[in-house]
Design a protein around this motif. Structure first.
Motif, PDB file in Angstrom:
ATOM      1  N   UNK A 215      40.270  42.399  42.788  1.00 12.92           N
ATOM      2  CA  UNK A 215      39.973  41.281  42.411  1.00 12.92           C
ATOM      3  C   UNK A 215      38.580  41.297  41.696  1.00 12.92           C
ATOM      4  N   UNK A 216      37.572  42.326  42.134  1.00 14.96           N
ATOM      5  CA  UNK A 216      36.241  42.326  41.534  1.00 14.96           C
ATOM      6  C   UNK A 216      36.214  43.547  40.938  1.00 14.96           C
ATOM      7  N   UNK A 217      35.788  43.723  39.554  1.00 12.05           N
ATOM      8  CA  UNK A 217      36.138  44.868  38.771  1.00 12.05           C
ATOM      9  C   UNK A 217      34.576  45.295  38.142  1.00 12.05           C
ATOM     10  N   UNK A 218      34.381  46.571  38.260  1.00  6.83           N
ATOM     11  CA  UNK A 218      33.051  46.966  37.749  1.00  6.83           C
ATOM     12  C   UNK A 218      33.448  47.859  36.503  1.00  6.83           C
ATOM     13  N   UNK A 219      32.942  47.741  35.202  1.00 10.94           N
ATOM     14  CA  UNK A 219      33.418  48.503  34.069  1.00 10.94           C
ATOM     15  C   UNK A 219      32.247  49.314  33.707  1.00 10.94           C
ATOM     16  N   UNK A 220      32.489  50.411  32.994  1.00 11.06           N
ATOM     17  CA  UNK A 220      31.366  51.193  32.642  1.00 11.06           C
ATOM     18  C   UNK A 220      30.827  50.612  31.096  1.00 11.06           C
ATOM     19  N   UNK A 221      30.094  50.977  30.354  1.00  9.58           N
ATOM     20  CA  UNK A 221      29.451  50.540  29.142  1.00  9.58           C
ATOM     21  C   UNK A 221      30.245  51.295  28.255  1.00  9.58           C
ATOM     22  N   UNK A 222      30.193  50.961  27.087  1.00  8.15           N
ATOM     23  CA  UNK A 222      30.822  51.853  25.965  1.00  8.15           C
ATOM     24  C   UNK A 222      29.920  53.000  25.677  1.00  8.15           C
TER      25      UNK A 222
ATOM     26  N   UNK B 118      26.056  42.719  32.686  1.00  7.84           N
ATOM     27  CA  UNK B 118      25.931  43.073  34.337  1.00  7.84           C
ATOM     28  C   UNK B 118      25.667  41.818  34.916  1.00  7.84           C
ATOM     29  N   UNK B 119      25.582  40.780  34.512  1.00 10.09           N
ATOM     30  CA  UNK B 119      25.547  39.368  35.107  1.00 10.09           C
ATOM     31  C   UNK B 119      26.905  38.931  35.272  1.00 10.09           C
ATOM     32  N   UNK B 120      27.395  38.733  36.545  1.00  6.39           N
ATOM     33  CA  UNK B 120      28.809  38.090  36.775  1.00  6.39           C
ATOM     34  C   UNK B 120      28.849  36.953  36.487  1.00  6.39           C
TER      35      UNK B 120
ATOM     36  N   UNK C 118      38.491  37.705  40.026  1.00  2.28           N
ATOM     37  CA  UNK C 118      37.507  37.073  40.499  1.00  2.28           C
ATOM     38  C   UNK C 118      36.294  37.266  39.801  1.00  2.28           C
ATOM     39  N   UNK C 119      35.801  38.365  39.534  1.00  2.00           N
ATOM     40  CA  UNK C 119      34.388  38.877  38.924  1.00  2.00           C
ATOM     41  C   UNK C 119      34.821  40.091  38.135  1.00  2.00           C
ATOM     42  N   UNK C 120      34.339  39.849  37.003  1.00  2.00           N
ATOM     43  CA  UNK C 120      34.043  41.482  36.238  1.00  2.00           C
ATOM     44  C   UNK C 120      32.714  41.675  35.675  1.00  2.00           C
ATOM     45  N   UNK C 121      32.069  42.603  35.705  1.00  2.00           N
ATOM     46  CA  UNK C 121      30.586  42.946  35.368  1.00  2.00           C
ATOM     47  C   UNK C 121      30.759  44.358  35.076  1.00  2.00           C
ATOM     48  N   UNK C 122      29.356  44.585  34.525  1.00  2.00           N
ATOM     49  CA  UNK C 122      29.384  46.131  33.631  1.00  2.00           C
ATOM     50  C   UNK C 122      28.290  46.795  34.564  1.00  2.00           C
ATOM     51  N   UNK C 123      28.443  47.758  34.833  1.00  2.00           N
ATOM     52  CA  UNK C 123      27.576  48.919  35.675  1.00  2.00           C
ATOM     53  C   UNK C 123      26.431  48.846  35.050  1.00  2.00           C
ATOM     54  N   UNK C 124      25.350  49.238  35.766  1.00  2.00           N
ATOM     55  CA  UNK C 124      24.086  49.478  35.362  1.00  2.00           C
ATOM     56  C   UNK C 124      23.870  50.626  34.240  1.00  2.00           C
TER      57      UNK C 124
END
Length: 487
Positions: A443-450, A464-466, A481-487
């Motif tokens: 439900x909470x997903x962290x994605x890598x930058x391209x 990176x801001x949900x 619920x949330x998706x954001x970009x990893x640092x």
């Protein structure tokens, strides 16, 4: 094919076939790289309802119903551009990830088809030119428009921005062509059909972005007045009235007031003055060596069209002044409402109109000059194929001038470089990896930058801001619920 080409003896027909072939070849890499394009930003916001209902029901009627709901919601809360919003909500992405490649296909079609149509009405219908010359001029005008687009990612590959601007600009060009066609139509059934199509495009343009809507209604009014003056036909008034009603509905939307609260208004007079100042600056940048060489290329064809007795080419200075004013007026809405002329997608259509007007003015001034001095010129025949070959040699040489920028100066070359380097393919693979993660159970997903951001394909991304609106839009689209970009 070689035999059939060599059998064509008319040099104008030969050149027309070659230049049309060149246009098709230039479009091919843009279509191919389109298979690696993917939605982003407002694609997820405007397509949320339609995507959801299509995914759940596979019902076209329900999907269209929610497209209208999106129009109503946006009209009341954000902007009045109802026809654009309706089409925004029908992004190819709502039908499935694999359909987004249709975006550049649609946009390229809406550049080529309307301009070919309009120029046929002008060159063949109004000026009595040959079809070969029509194809030559149309091919080169469209070639320049596509290859030198101001921000091609926003004009060809990002659906939301492209449908709102480039697509609607194409509708305006098509409307102008239909109005000219109505002027020449003799049979009543044909006039009725053309009038209905004109009304359809009037609604589309009237409810579109404000640069297009403003220029469109001024251009349509000019053509209708010209139509009544030349042929005493008032049937063009009906589409103009429909346009005026649509435009009024657009600008008076309550959502415009809400959106305007985020920006500081300029004064009308200041906005008009600034639009001319900015247009002069853009014109200096856009009048490149490539444009000048293509102007030289088309001289013999414009010169030949000027032989017509159907048009006098009077008052060329007036045409030039009107051209400058029409281009500047496209910048005025943004400068009035926000204090800026607009983003790259706005400048895309300003430049499309600029390119068309450059060649229109070249043709008009050459026609004027020929009418004045043709009797004083000695009769000399020059093989037009030699002229075209020589200019194309110069164009080829100019390609190697300022080498570090040529990927930005020619859209097709940029597509070729990106495909050859594997950059577009890598971007596609990383996006599809994201889709696989987003369609999982978390439900909470962290994605890598391209790792790569192709010039033609990458426009925007989550952060990176949900709480970022882009993150929220992607989360809603995939039911997270949330998706954001990893640092």
């Amino acid at each position: 094919m070689k035999k059939s080409f060599t059998k064509v003896k008319n040099p104008y027909t030969q050149i027309a076939l070659v230049l049309l072939f060149l246009l098709v070849v230039a479009i091919i890499p843009l279509v191919i790289i389109g298979f690696y394009a993917h939605p982003c930003a407002d694609d997820y916001t405007y397509g949320y309802y339609t995507h959801g209902f299509w995914s759940m029901t596979k019902s076209l009627s329900q999907t269209l119903h929610w497209a209208f709901y999106q129009v109503k919601s946006t009209y009341d809360t954000w902007q009045g551009t109802f026809s654009s919003v309706f089409l925004m909500s029908l992004s190819p992405a709502i039908w499935g990830e694999g359909y987004y490649f249709l975006t550049p296909v649609i946009m390229l079609t809406m550049i080529v088809a309307p301009h070919f149509y309009l120029l046929k009405k002008i060159i063949v219908g109004l000026l009595n030119g040959t079809k070969s010359i029509w194809i030559i001029i149309s091919s080169m005008v469209c070639f320049i428009m596509i290859e030198t687009m101001f921000v091609p990612v926003e004009g060809l590959f990002w659906y939301n921005g492209a449908i709102h601007y480039v697509f609607m600009h194409g509708c305006m060009i098509m409307l102008f062509g239909i109005l000219l066609n109505i002027m020449d139509a003799n049979k009543r059934p044909k006039k009725i059909v053309l009038c209905l199509f004109a009304c359809l495009f009037a609604v589309l343009c009237g409810g579109s972005n404000y640069p297009t809507a403003l220029l469109g209604i001024l251009g349509a009014a000019f053509l209708v007045i010209f139509m009544i003056w030349k042929r005493r036909r008032i049937c063009g008034v009906i589409p103009l009235v429909v346009y005026a009603i649509s435009f009024y509905m657009n600008v008076t939307a309550y959502g415009n007031l809400i959106r305007q609260s985020n920006f500081e208004k300029n004064s009308p007079l200041r906005a008009i003055l600034d639009s001319f100042i900015e247009m002069i600056g853009h014109s200096k940048n856009w009048m490149t060596l490539q444009i000048i060489l293509f102007m030289l290329l088309l001289i013999p064809f414009f010169w030949k069209v000027a032989n017509t007795d159907k048009f006098n080419f009077r008052f060329p200075a007036v045409v030039t002044v009107l051209s400058i004013c029409s281009n500047a007026c496209m910048l005025t809405p943004g400068l009035y409402a926000m204090g800026i002329s607009g983003a790259g997608r706005t400048l895309n259509i300003v430049k499309l109109w600029f390119v068309l007007l450059v060649f229109v003015n070249e043709a008009y001034w050459l026609g004027y000059i020929k009418k004045k001095i043709s009797t004083k010129l000695p009769a000399r025949k020059i093989d037009v194929r030699i002229w075209v070959g020589a200019i194309f040699l110069l164009i080829f040489v100019s390609f190697f001038v300022n080498v570090e920028r040529r990927g930005y100066d020619y859209s097709s070359y940029s597509a070729y470089v990106s495909l050859r380097a594997g950059e577009a393919q890598q971007y596609h693979r990383e996006y599809m990896d994201r889709v696989e993660t987003l369609t999982g159970e978390e439900s909470v997903v962290e994605l890598k930058p391209f790792s790569v951001k192709p010039y033609l394909l990458y426009f925007d991304d989550i952060t990176t801001n949900i709480y970022d609106w882009r993150n929220a839009a992607v989360a809603r689209w995939y039911g997270k619920e949330q998706v954001y970009l990893s640092e």
